[in-house]
Design an enzyme around this catalytic site. Structure first.
Site, PDB file in Angstrom:
ATOM      1  N   CYS A 128       3.164   8.344   1.549  1.00 21.70           N
ATOM      2  CA  CYS A 128       3.366   7.387   2.638  1.00 21.70           C
ATOM      3  C   CYS A 128       3.733   6.049   1.986  1.00 21.70           C
ATOM      4  CB  CYS A 128       2.065   7.286   3.438  1.00 21.70           C
ATOM      5  SG  CYS A 128       2.127   6.046   4.720  1.00 21.70           S
ATOM      6  N   CYS A 164       1.942  -5.727  16.255  1.00 15.75           N
ATOM      7  CA  CYS A 164       1.236  -4.789  17.149  1.00 15.75           C
ATOM      8  C   CYS A 164      -0.255  -5.090  17.044  1.00 15.75           C
ATOM      9  CB  CYS A 164       1.525  -3.339  16.744  1.00 15.75           C
ATOM     10  SG  CYS A 164       3.282  -2.953  16.819  1.00 15.75           S
ATOM     11  N   GLU A 194       0.830  -1.199   0.000  1.00 15.45           N
ATOM     12  CA  GLU A 194       0.000   0.000   0.000  1.00 15.45           C
ATOM     13  C   GLU A 194       0.866   1.252   0.000  1.00 15.45           C
ATOM     14  OE1 GLU A 194      -3.282  -2.160   2.853  1.00 15.45           O
ATOM     15  OE2 GLU A 194      -2.838  -0.057   3.175  1.00 15.45           O
ATOM     16  N   CYS A 209      -2.734  -3.089  14.681  1.00 12.05           N
ATOM     17  CA  CYS A 209      -2.276  -2.759  13.327  1.00 12.05           C
ATOM     18  C   CYS A 209      -2.623  -3.863  12.318  1.00 12.05           C
ATOM     19  CB  CYS A 209      -0.766  -2.536  13.364  1.00 12.05           C
ATOM     20  SG  CYS A 209      -0.042  -2.296  11.750  1.00 12.05           S
ATOM     21  N   SER A 221       9.448   6.180  10.457  1.00 16.02           N
ATOM     22  CA  SER A 221       8.725   5.841  11.684  1.00 16.02           C
ATOM     23  C   SER A 221       9.100   4.426  12.105  1.00 16.02           C
ATOM     24  CB  SER A 221       7.217   5.928  11.417  1.00 16.02           C
ATOM     25  OG  SER A 221       6.492   5.516  12.546  1.00 16.02           O
ATOM     26  N   CYS A 250       4.232  -7.275   8.186  1.00 20.79           N
ATOM     27  CA  CYS A 250       5.152  -6.881   9.263  1.00 20.79           C
ATOM     28  C   CYS A 250       5.280  -8.026  10.262  1.00 20.79           C
ATOM     29  CB  CYS A 250       4.629  -5.624   9.956  1.00 20.79           C
ATOM     30  SG  CYS A 250       5.781  -4.977  11.185  1.00 20.79           S
ATOM     31  N   CYS A 256      -2.876   1.306   8.033  1.00 20.12           N
ATOM     32  CA  CYS A 256      -1.955   0.619   7.140  1.00 20.12           C
ATOM     33  C   CYS A 256      -2.205  -0.890   7.109  1.00 20.12           C
ATOM     34  CB  CYS A 256      -0.511   0.938   7.483  1.00 20.12           C
ATOM     35  SG  CYS A 256       0.124   0.103   8.923  1.00 20.12           S
TER      36      CYS A 256
HETATM   37  N1  SAH Z   1       6.356   0.054  11.636  1.00 22.31           N
HETATM   38  C1  SAH Z   1       6.482   1.451  11.796  1.00 22.31           C
HETATM   39  C2  SAH Z   1       5.892   2.276  10.659  1.00 22.31           C
HETATM   40  C3  SAH Z   1       4.587   1.829  10.078  1.00 22.31           C
HETATM   41  S1  SAH Z   1       3.141   2.076  11.048  1.00 22.31           S
HETATM   42  C4  SAH Z   1       5.913   1.904  13.127  1.00 22.31           C
HETATM   43  O1  SAH Z   1       5.267   1.099  13.782  1.00 22.31           O
HETATM   44  O2  SAH Z   1       6.172   3.033  13.506  1.00 22.31           O
HETATM   45  C5  SAH Z   1       2.919   3.834  10.992  1.00 22.31           C
HETATM   46  C6  SAH Z   1       2.126   4.394  12.174  1.00 22.31           C
HETATM   47  O3  SAH Z   1       0.752   3.988  12.100  1.00 22.31           O
HETATM   48  C7  SAH Z   1       2.654   3.905  13.513  1.00 22.31           C
HETATM   49  O4  SAH Z   1       2.757   4.960  14.434  1.00 22.31           O
HETATM   50  C8  SAH Z   1       1.589   2.918  13.911  1.00 22.31           C
HETATM   51  O5  SAH Z   1       1.605   2.700  15.286  1.00 22.31           O
HETATM   52  C9  SAH Z   1       0.326   3.577  13.381  1.00 22.31           C
HETATM   53  N2  SAH Z   1      -0.836   2.685  13.280  1.00 22.31           N
HETATM   54  C10 SAH Z   1      -0.866   1.404  12.865  1.00 22.31           C
HETATM   55  N3  SAH Z   1      -2.121   0.909  12.937  1.00 22.31           N
HETATM   56  C11 SAH Z   1      -2.903   1.906  13.396  1.00 22.31           C
HETATM   57  C12 SAH Z   1      -4.302   2.031  13.690  1.00 22.31           C
HETATM   58  N4  SAH Z   1      -5.135   1.004  13.549  1.00 22.31           N
HETATM   59  N5  SAH Z   1      -4.763   3.220  14.140  1.00 22.31           N
HETATM   60  C13 SAH Z   1      -3.908   4.272  14.285  1.00 22.31           C
HETATM   61  N6  SAH Z   1      -2.601   4.231  14.036  1.00 22.31           N
HETATM   62  C14 SAH Z   1      -2.086   3.058  13.597  1.00 22.31           C
HETATM   63 FE1  SF4 Z   2       4.571  -3.390  12.244  1.00 17.86          FE
HETATM   64 FE2  SF4 Z   2       2.207  -2.213  12.367  1.00 17.86          FE
HETATM   65 FE3  SF4 Z   2       3.656  -2.517  14.587  1.00 17.86          FE
HETATM   66 FE4  SF4 Z   2       4.451  -0.753  12.715  1.00 17.86          FE
HETATM   67  S1  SF4 Z   2       2.571  -0.642  13.915  1.00 17.86           S
HETATM   68  S2  SF4 Z   2       5.720  -2.291  13.790  1.00 17.86           S
HETATM   69  S3  SF4 Z   2       3.761  -1.809  10.856  1.00 17.86           S
HETATM   70  S4  SF4 Z   2       2.818  -4.174  13.346  1.00 17.86           S
END
Ligand code: SAH
Ligand code: SF4
Length: 362
Positions: free
Chosen positions: A112, A123, A99, A126, A199, A119, A341
């Site tokens: 972006c 998390c 994406e 996510c 990030s 990944c 994402c």
């Molecule tokens: N892996 C990296 C970058 C990709 S995620 C990281 O974790 O920083 C980019 C941002 O989107 C991160 O701050 C992540 O925590 C946030 N993010 C991911 N899923 C999300 C969600 N469902 N709602 C809000 N922010 C989210």
């Molecule tokens: Fe991976 Fe999503 Fe966590 Fe970023 S926020 S490290 S993309 S699992």
């Protein structure tokens, strides 16, 4: 199974302008031809050798058989009605999808980009983390996203880049650094380092080596919890690199680079968004030269929490600001095109589940 022809050809997007000259030299092609192709790709947005009309026909035929400029295929394109963000689902030649989003905002055109397909870090909030990891992206595939997104902008240019798409950029360190150099390169995108943000979920050793690079890149750290209990619940990586170690690495980054760190802090009602959570965050960050970006949660099916209300978000922000920590709220754009994402990819792969009708409350 037959191998796609493009997989056997050399993708010129994996080479920076200087390396492309060397590559051509090794293969007996005049080096200045590489400069012409660089110009076509980065200045004119042309990826088809056959249309590069300052190259002789026999060279164009040879290029087609040996090389490719693999910008991927646009598998899906969605435009947000409210802010005109364009979200692309780009398919590479092994069928994997990533994406990329073009976000036009006043004089800025921010892209972006994704750094990996999926990944590994899991998390819980996510979509990319929940869908699991497929593979790293190559430099050329990161560059391809920027080219594709640039083609979507009215002015056909890009001013800012954020590595906030799918994947953990510091888990694909070498390819991401090479992509950053290309973004920076005056012969390629010529985007200033300060307009590029990486990030990370907090890979401490990589933050430490990033300090040593002396690049003026913006560093964003996804924090989301002010203590180990909350953060480990949301981000499994915290068990390996806990909050204290992360703060030490961030302070070192500030000391060595003279730059500030941005902390991303997701707000999920009942988890990390109360006034006492805000006070704990303010305490934690009082000795770090930083700013905070508050992101109201974009709910996904596996993490059915809610965003706090607007007054609750403002009250949280107010605690930080009163403690002299600059804090902004990022209302995630393009919600209706599944902006969190990884969501678009998952839907395209048909593995998404419907949103639950009842949400977990505080
Ligand atoms: N892996 C990296 C970058 C990709 S995620 C990281 O974790 O920083 C980019 C941002 O989107 C991160 O701050 C992540 O925590 C946030 N993010 C991911 N899923 C999300 C969600 N469902 N709602 C809000 N922010 C989210
Ligand atoms: Fe991976 Fe999503 Fe966590 Fe970023 S926020 S490290 S993309 S699992």
């Amino acid at each position: 199974m037959t191998t796609p022809a493009s997989a056997t050809r050399i993708n010129l997007l994996d080479y920076d302008p200087t390396a492309m000259r060397e590559l051509f030299g090794e293969r007996g092609i005049e080096k200045y031809r590489a400069d012409q192709i660089t110009e076509w790709i980065y200045r004119r947005g042309e990826y088809v050798f056959g249309k590069m009309n300052n190259l002789p026909a026999d060279l164009r035929a040879r290029l087609v058989s040996e090389f490719t400029i693999d910008v991927g295929e646009i598998a899906q394109r969605s435009v947000s009605k409210d802010d005109k963000s364009v979200k692309l689902l780009i398919k590479f030649n092994d069928g994997e999808l990533v994406e990329t989003v073009m976000i036009p905002r006043k004089e800025r055109r921010t892209v972006c980009v994704s750094s990996q397909v999926g990944c590994k870090f899991g998390c819980v909030f996510c979509a990319s983390g929940q869908a699991g990891f497929a593979r790293d992206l190559k430099t050329g595939e990161i560059v391809a996203q920027v080219l594709r997104a640039r083609d979507e902008s009215d002015t056909k240019d890009v001013s800012h880049i954020v590595f906030m798409g799918m994947g953990e950029p510091f888990d694909n360190y070498g390819e991401v650094l090479a992509a950053i150099r290309r973004l920076n390169d005056p012969k390629a995108f010529e985007i200033g380092a300060r307009k590029i943000t990486v990030s990370t979920s907090g890979l401490v050793p990589k933050i430490e080596s990033f300090c040593e690079k002396g690049m003026q890149i913006e560093l964003s750290v996804s924090l989301h919890g002010a203590n180990d209990e909350v953060r480990s619940k949301l981000m499994p990586i915290n068990r390996k690199y806990p909050v204290h170690d992360l703060m030490q690495a961030c302070k070192e980054y500030v000391d060595k680079t003279g730059r500030i760190v941005t902390f991303e802090y997701l707000l999920a009602k009942g988890l990390n968004a109360s006034i006492s959570d805000a006070k704990e965050l303010a305490m934690l960050l009082r000795t770090v030269h930083c700013k905070v970006n508050l992101i109201p949660l974009n709910p996904i099916p596996e993490f059915p929490y809610e965003r706090p209300t607007y007054p609750e978000i403002l009250a949280f922000q107010d605690v930080l600001v009163r403690n002299e920590i600059p804090a902004t709220v990022r209302f995630s754009r393009g919600n209706e095109i599944n902006a969190a994402c990884g969501q678009l990819r998952r839907m395209a792969k048909g593995s998404t589940t419907p949103m639950p009708s009842r949400k977990k409350s505080a």
